[in-house]
Motif scaffolding. Sequence first.
Motif, PDB file in Angstrom:
ATOM      1  N   ARG A  16       0.841  -1.204   0.000  1.00  0.00           N
ATOM      2  CA  ARG A  16       0.000   0.000   0.000  1.00  0.00           C
ATOM      3  C   ARG A  16       0.873   1.250   0.000  1.00  0.00           C
ATOM      4  NH1 ARG A  16      -4.855  -1.002   4.388  1.00  0.00           N
ATOM      5  NH2 ARG A  16      -5.093  -3.231   4.054  1.00  0.00           N
ATOM      6  N   ASN A  17       1.949   1.177   0.749  1.00  0.00           N
ATOM      7  CA  ASN A  17       2.867   2.303   0.829  1.00  0.00           C
ATOM      8  C   ASN A  17       3.490   2.600  -0.531  1.00  0.00           C
ATOM      9  OD1 ASN A  17       4.298   4.365   2.132  1.00  0.00           O
ATOM     10  ND2 ASN A  17       6.024   3.017   2.575  1.00  0.00           N
ATOM     11  N   GLU A  18       3.775   1.551  -1.291  1.00  0.00           N
ATOM     12  CA  GLU A  18       4.318   1.744  -2.640  1.00  0.00           C
ATOM     13  C   GLU A  18       3.322   2.507  -3.522  1.00  0.00           C
ATOM     14  OE1 GLU A  18       7.486  -0.038  -4.271  1.00  0.00           O
ATOM     15  OE2 GLU A  18       7.830   0.818  -2.296  1.00  0.00           O
ATOM     16  N   ILE A  19       2.054   2.131  -3.446  1.00  0.00           N
ATOM     17  CA  ILE A  19       1.042   2.806  -4.261  1.00  0.00           C
ATOM     18  C   ILE A  19       0.802   4.220  -3.741  1.00  0.00           C
ATOM     19  CG2 ILE A  19      -1.277   2.632  -5.238  1.00  0.00           C
ATOM     20  CD1 ILE A  19       0.740   0.443  -6.083  1.00  0.00           C
ATOM     21  N   PHE A  20       0.933   4.415  -2.438  1.00  0.00           N
ATOM     22  CA  PHE A  20       0.860   5.766  -1.874  1.00  0.00           C
ATOM     23  C   PHE A  20       1.972   6.648  -2.458  1.00  0.00           C
ATOM     24  CE2 PHE A  20       2.730   8.450   1.564  1.00  0.00           C
ATOM     25  CZ  PHE A  20       1.782   9.464   1.535  1.00  0.00           C
ATOM     26  N   GLN A  21       3.183   6.104  -2.549  1.00  0.00           N
ATOM     27  CA  GLN A  21       4.290   6.854  -3.149  1.00  0.00           C
ATOM     28  C   GLN A  21       3.997   7.179  -4.615  1.00  0.00           C
ATOM     29  OE1 GLN A  21       8.197   5.059  -2.338  1.00  0.00           O
ATOM     30  NE2 GLN A  21       7.298   4.079  -0.550  1.00  0.00           N
ATOM     31  N   MET A  22       3.415   6.218  -5.302  1.00  0.00           N
ATOM     32  CA  MET A  22       3.013   6.432  -6.684  1.00  0.00           C
ATOM     33  C   MET A  22       2.014   7.587  -6.780  1.00  0.00           C
ATOM     34  SD  MET A  22       1.107   3.576  -9.039  1.00  0.00           S
ATOM     35  CE  MET A  22      -0.016   4.038 -10.356  1.00  0.00           C
ATOM     36  N   ALA A  23       1.062   7.609  -5.849  1.00  0.00           N
ATOM     37  CA  ALA A  23       0.066   8.681  -5.842  1.00  0.00           C
ATOM     38  C   ALA A  23       0.710  10.035  -5.592  1.00  0.00           C
ATOM     39  CB  ALA A  23      -0.991   8.397  -4.774  1.00  0.00           C
ATOM     40  N   MET A  24       1.684  10.084  -4.696  1.00  0.00           N
ATOM     41  CA  MET A  24       2.354  11.337  -4.361  1.00  0.00           C
ATOM     42  C   MET A  24       3.184  11.869  -5.527  1.00  0.00           C
ATOM     43  SD  MET A  24       1.670  12.402  -1.238  1.00  0.00           S
ATOM     44  CE  MET A  24       3.064  13.431  -0.801  1.00  0.00           C
ATOM     45  N   LEU A  25       3.832  10.978  -6.260  1.00  0.00           N
ATOM     46  CA  LEU A  25       4.762  11.397  -7.312  1.00  0.00           C
ATOM     47  C   LEU A  25       4.098  11.588  -8.670  1.00  0.00           C
ATOM     48  CD1 LEU A  25       7.750   9.103  -6.304  1.00  0.00           C
ATOM     49  CD2 LEU A  25       7.620  11.582  -6.057  1.00  0.00           C
ATOM     50  N   GLU A  26       2.880  11.053  -8.832  1.00  0.00           N
ATOM     51  CA  GLU A  26       2.103  11.219 -10.062  1.00  0.00           C
ATOM     52  C   GLU A  26       2.929  10.919 -11.325  1.00  0.00           C
ATOM     53  OE1 GLU A  26       0.591  15.212  -9.731  1.00  0.00           O
ATOM     54  OE2 GLU A  26      -1.052  14.586  -8.428  1.00  0.00           O
ATOM     55  N   PRO A  27       3.442   9.695 -11.443  1.00  0.00           N
ATOM     56  CA  PRO A  27       4.280   9.351 -12.606  1.00  0.00           C
ATOM     57  C   PRO A  27       3.474   9.237 -13.888  1.00  0.00           C
ATOM     58  CG  PRO A  27       3.828   7.409 -11.298  1.00  0.00           C
ATOM     59  CD  PRO A  27       3.276   8.566 -10.520  1.00  0.00           C
ATOM     60  N   LYS A  28       4.178   9.338 -15.010  1.00  0.00           N
ATOM     61  CA  LYS A  28       3.556   9.134 -16.311  1.00  0.00           C
ATOM     62  C   LYS A  28       3.452   7.646 -16.634  1.00  0.00           C
ATOM     63  CE  LYS A  28       5.386  13.524 -18.055  1.00  0.00           C
ATOM     64  NZ  LYS A  28       6.360  14.164 -18.997  1.00  0.00           N
ATOM     65  N   LEU A  29       4.473   6.879 -16.231  1.00  0.00           N
ATOM     66  CA  LEU A  29       4.470   5.427 -16.448  1.00  0.00           C
ATOM     67  C   LEU A  29       4.842   4.741 -15.146  1.00  0.00           C
ATOM     68  CD1 LEU A  29       4.321   2.893 -18.227  1.00  0.00           C
ATOM     69  CD2 LEU A  29       6.718   3.270 -18.833  1.00  0.00           C
ATOM     70  N   SER A  30       3.946   3.906 -14.640  1.00  0.00           N
ATOM     71  CA  SER A  30       4.182   3.157 -13.410  1.00  0.00           C
ATOM     72  C   SER A  30       4.410   1.690 -13.749  1.00  0.00           C
ATOM     73  CB  SER A  30       2.983   3.280 -12.463  1.00  0.00           C
ATOM     74  OG  SER A  30       2.750   4.627 -12.118  1.00  0.00           O
ATOM     75  N   ILE A  31       5.457   1.120 -13.172  1.00  0.00           N
ATOM     76  CA  ILE A  31       5.764  -0.294 -13.345  1.00  0.00           C
ATOM     77  C   ILE A  31       5.516  -0.986 -12.010  1.00  0.00           C
ATOM     78  CG2 ILE A  31       7.509  -1.983 -14.014  1.00  0.00           C
ATOM     79  CD1 ILE A  31       8.988   0.320 -15.441  1.00  0.00           C
ATOM     80  N   LEU A  32       4.578  -1.907 -11.976  1.00  0.00           N
ATOM     81  CA  LEU A  32       4.245  -2.634 -10.755  1.00  0.00           C
ATOM     82  C   LEU A  32       4.838  -4.034 -10.851  1.00  0.00           C
ATOM     83  CD1 LEU A  32       0.462  -1.626 -10.477  1.00  0.00           C
ATOM     84  CD2 LEU A  32       2.488  -0.328  -9.766  1.00  0.00           C
ATOM     85  N   ASP A  33       5.966  -4.238 -10.178  1.00  0.00           N
ATOM     86  CA  ASP A  33       6.689  -5.504 -10.269  1.00  0.00           C
ATOM     87  C   ASP A  33       6.161  -6.482  -9.221  1.00  0.00           C
ATOM     88  OD1 ASP A  33       8.411  -7.561 -10.745  1.00  0.00           O
ATOM     89  OD2 ASP A  33      10.231  -6.504 -10.128  1.00  0.00           O
ATOM     90  N   GLU A  34       5.249  -7.345  -9.634  1.00  0.00           N
ATOM     91  CA  GLU A  34       4.648  -8.368  -8.777  1.00  0.00           C
ATOM     92  C   GLU A  34       4.136  -7.757  -7.469  1.00  0.00           C
ATOM     93  OE1 GLU A  34       6.407 -12.215  -8.591  1.00  0.00           O
ATOM     94  OE2 GLU A  34       7.503 -11.936 -10.462  1.00  0.00           O
ATOM     95  N   THR A  35       3.373  -6.681  -7.610  1.00  0.00           N
ATOM     96  CA  THR A  35       2.771  -6.013  -6.465  1.00  0.00           C
ATOM     97  C   THR A  35       1.842  -6.941  -5.703  1.00  0.00           C
ATOM     98  OG1 THR A  35       2.935  -3.870  -7.557  1.00  0.00           O
ATOM     99  CG2 THR A  35       1.331  -4.043  -5.804  1.00  0.00           C
ATOM    100  N   ASP A  36       1.287  -7.954  -6.363  1.00  0.00           N
ATOM    101  CA  ASP A  36       0.365  -8.882  -5.706  1.00  0.00           C
ATOM    102  C   ASP A  36       1.076  -9.943  -4.880  1.00  0.00           C
ATOM    103  OD1 ASP A  36       1.427  -9.796  -8.107  1.00  0.00           O
ATOM    104  OD2 ASP A  36      -0.304 -11.033  -8.600  1.00  0.00           O
ATOM    105  N   SER A  37       2.400  -9.997  -4.946  1.00  0.00           N
ATOM    106  CA  SER A  37       3.149 -11.030  -4.230  1.00  0.00           C
ATOM    107  C   SER A  37       2.952 -10.890  -2.718  1.00  0.00           C
ATOM    108  CB  SER A  37       4.638 -10.924  -4.562  1.00  0.00           C
ATOM    109  OG  SER A  37       5.391 -11.858  -3.824  1.00  0.00           O
ATOM    110  N   GLY A  38       2.448 -11.942  -2.092  1.00  0.00           N
ATOM    111  CA  GLY A  38       2.282 -11.956  -0.644  1.00  0.00           C
ATOM    112  C   GLY A  38       1.058 -11.236  -0.121  1.00  0.00           C
ATOM    113  N   LEU A  39       0.194 -10.764  -0.987  1.00  0.00           N
ATOM    114  CA  LEU A  39      -0.987 -10.033  -0.545  1.00  0.00           C
ATOM    115  C   LEU A  39      -2.189 -10.958  -0.394  1.00  0.00           C
ATOM    116  CD1 LEU A  39      -1.001  -6.717  -2.639  1.00  0.00           C
ATOM    117  CD2 LEU A  39      -0.070  -7.127  -0.364  1.00  0.00           C
TER     118      LEU A  39
END
Length: 249
Positions: free
Chosen positions: A153-176
Amino acid sequence: MLEVRNLHARIGDKEILRGIDLTIRDGETHAIMGPNGSGKSTLSAVLVGNPLYEVTEGTVMFNGKDLLAMKPEERAHEGLFLSFQYPVEIPGVSMTNFMKAAVNEKRKAQGLAPLSAGEFLKLMREKRQIVELDPKLTNRSVNEGFSGGEKKRNEIFQMAMLEPKLSILDETDSGLDVDAMRIVAAGVNKLKTEDTSVIVITHYDRLLEMIRPQVVHVLWQGRIVRTAGPELAQEIQEHGYEWLKAQSE
């Protein structure tokens, strides 16, 4: 947005990427699937400039600029973001100070004034709600003592704060677990716009049922061997990668 042509990369003497071709346009969500060792995480590492990997051939253009000529921090300032499979802990650095430094460095690169303390805290409150991040976590050291779900969740929070043009989610579902995955996926979907794009790297179609990609690629032994619509993810889930290999022969 992203144009990858004949990309080859290695770590040490081992070649991992053996000619990647990939085009991602504004507003698109792409999924990259493949068995362990196929090169998925290597591709993400090369795109963000991990110095452990050496590009030996090929080109990568990002919004018309030579991505491979940029330093990692320059790539981030241009709007590239990576959500790590295994987020690291940074003891002694609070989430608030970490994010304030990251946001203001990006603003500086864009020629913008830094946010005031009040402006920054308001932004944090708004973005934190997107991924239902506990306010107490932002006062703790980065990822220190966080559960697996809290780190993601913290990773996606950082994504929200930085507002990138291209986001790469490397196995974000791992362990969730399912609930945490839904919150993370909902956050990604809320952040998506017509001008931003996402690459979702995953083994399974479960996350892709929540983050709907327009295009699915299969990476096998360092090459993209199949590209199709979202139905490809379900076929792989039902039949496995060996089935796909048999189909290609």
